[in-house]
Design a protein around this motif. Structure first.
Motif, PDB file in Angstrom:
ATOM      1  N   ILE A 151       0.839  -1.202   0.000  1.00 48.29           N
ATOM      2  CA  ILE A 151       0.000   0.000   0.000  1.00 48.29           C
ATOM      3  C   ILE A 151       0.873   1.251   0.000  1.00 48.29           C
ATOM      4  O   ILE A 151       0.724   2.140  -0.832  1.00 48.29           O
ATOM      5  N   GLY A 152       1.790   1.321   0.945  1.00 46.53           N
ATOM      6  CA  GLY A 152       2.584   2.528   1.128  1.00 46.53           C
ATOM      7  C   GLY A 152       3.455   2.902  -0.051  1.00 46.53           C
ATOM      8  O   GLY A 152       3.675   4.096  -0.307  1.00 46.53           O
ATOM      9  N   ALA A 153       3.960   1.909  -0.789  1.00 51.70           N
ATOM     10  CA  ALA A 153       4.882   2.197  -1.895  1.00 51.70           C
ATOM     11  C   ALA A 153       4.261   3.051  -2.984  1.00 51.70           C
ATOM     12  O   ALA A 153       4.960   3.781  -3.688  1.00 51.70           O
ATOM     13  N   TYR A 165       6.617  -2.297  -8.444  1.00 52.62           N
ATOM     14  CA  TYR A 165       7.033  -3.313  -9.422  1.00 52.62           C
ATOM     15  C   TYR A 165       7.866  -4.399  -8.745  1.00 52.62           C
ATOM     16  O   TYR A 165       7.694  -5.598  -9.030  1.00 52.62           O
ATOM     17  N   GLN A 166       8.755  -3.992  -7.840  1.00 54.02           N
ATOM     18  CA  GLN A 166       9.552  -4.968  -7.096  1.00 54.02           C
ATOM     19  C   GLN A 166       8.645  -5.903  -6.293  1.00 54.02           C
ATOM     20  O   GLN A 166       8.837  -7.121  -6.286  1.00 54.02           O
ATOM     21  N   GLN A 170       8.058 -10.023  -6.837  1.00 48.20           N
ATOM     22  CA  GLN A 170       8.228 -10.999  -5.762  1.00 48.20           C
ATOM     23  C   GLN A 170       6.934 -11.770  -5.515  1.00 48.20           C
ATOM     24  O   GLN A 170       6.965 -12.973  -5.230  1.00 48.20           O
ATOM     25  N   THR A 171       5.796 -11.078  -5.638  1.00 44.71           N
ATOM     26  CA  THR A 171       4.504 -11.760  -5.486  1.00 44.71           C
ATOM     27  C   THR A 171       4.297 -12.763  -6.613  1.00 44.71           C
ATOM     28  O   THR A 171       3.780 -13.870  -6.401  1.00 44.71           O
ATOM     29  N   VAL A 197       5.991  -1.132 -17.524  1.00 41.25           N
ATOM     30  CA  VAL A 197       6.710  -0.165 -18.368  1.00 41.25           C
ATOM     31  C   VAL A 197       5.737   0.817 -19.005  1.00 41.25           C
ATOM     32  O   VAL A 197       5.954   2.039 -18.990  1.00 41.25           O
ATOM     33  N   VAL A 198       4.642   0.298 -19.567  1.00 37.00           N
ATOM     34  CA  VAL A 198       3.666   1.178 -20.219  1.00 37.00           C
ATOM     35  C   VAL A 198       3.014   2.097 -19.192  1.00 37.00           C
ATOM     36  O   VAL A 198       2.822   3.292 -19.443  1.00 37.00           O
TER      37      VAL A 198
END
Length: 266
Positions: A151-153, A165-166, A170-171, A197-198
């Motif tokens: 959420i915070g990211a 994205y990171q 990982q998910t 990317v888009v």
């Protein structure tokens, strides 16, 4: 369909999960073994309660589709606005109806974006947190950031262009079944990367468009800003379509993990 928390065989018969509500799936733990014998290396024993992301994914499919349609409409309105503004720059006369129609289309596109985009953002972040939490149960060792960052990211300037994205990568990995022999497998993540990317490009172009548009003082500056606005709308529309595919794919992966276990069938 049901969610179960796969893991090692318990010493006593497993007990059903408590009944917190319809969003959770309560079934006993299942035991998964390699067809030819015990799996040499097993993932960490899951801890926590899995919650199905299916309902959120269905809602997102409709919301993202509607948002993509609105951005397409906004791009068309932008093209129309460009046409009459180019004539205006060349001192061509336009009657009040045509100018009013262009302004009306732009305002309508803006209102529709508010109506569709804001709910889409809210539901997407809830879904994103849900799948991240499930991923942490499937494979706690796959993550370098706590689930609260799902959420915070999104609200950290600049970092929101790469941190989510990171977490998504990982998910994705945590939601991928291991091989039948227990070996780690990597699921192709081209869909995830393409969407991100888009989306990132559309967000950057949209921000540049807003700055130029707000500071424009001449027709030529408005025309330049309008072109960027059209590009941003089209990129956001494409990102929306890719997001639908990403959401549905990751949700299906988690459904498979929950119902079939952490090991792929031979």
């Amino acid at each position: 369909m049901s969610f179960s928390a796969p893991g090692s065989p318990p010493p006593t018969p497993p007990q059903p999960f408590p009944q917190p509500g319809p969003a959770a799936y309560q079934v006993p733990q299942q035991v998964y073994a390699h067809p030819g014998g015990p799996v040499p290396t097993a993932p960490p024993v899951p801890q926590g309660e899995l919650r199905s992301p299916q309902g959120l994914a269905t809602a997102l499919t409709w919301l993202l589709g509607a948002a993509a349609g609105v951005h397409l409409f906004s791009a068309v309105a932008g093209v129309y606005e460009q046409s009459w503004m180019q004539g205006l720059a060349g001192s061509t006369h336009f009657d009040d109806l045509e100018v009013g129609l262009s302004a009306g289309l732009t305002i309508l596109a803006g209102l529709l974006q508010v109506v569709t985009v804001l709910p889409t953002i809210v539901v997407f972040i809830i879904w994103f947190h849900r799948v991240r939490s499930n991923g942490g149960i499937f494979r706690p060792d796959a993550f370098t950031l706590g689930r609260g960052w799902a959420i915070g990211a999104w609200f950290i300037p600049v970092a929101h262009l790469f941190m989510p994205y990171q977490i998504a990568r990982q998910t994705w990995r945590a939601s991928t079944q291991r091989g039948p022999d227990g070996a780690d497998r990597t699921a192709p993540a081209g869909l995830l990367t393409s969407w991100w990317v888009v989306w990132a490009l559309s967000a950057i172009v949209g921000r540049v468009f807003s700055r130029i548009y707000m500071g424009a003082e001449t027709v030529d500056e408005l025309l330049a800003a309008g072109k960027l606005g059209i590009v941003s709308d089209l990129a956001t529309m494409i990102a929306g379509v890719l997001a639908v595919l990403f959401v549905r794919r990751l949700t299906a992966m988690q459904n498979t993990m929950a119902t079939e276990g952490p090991y792929a069938r031979a």
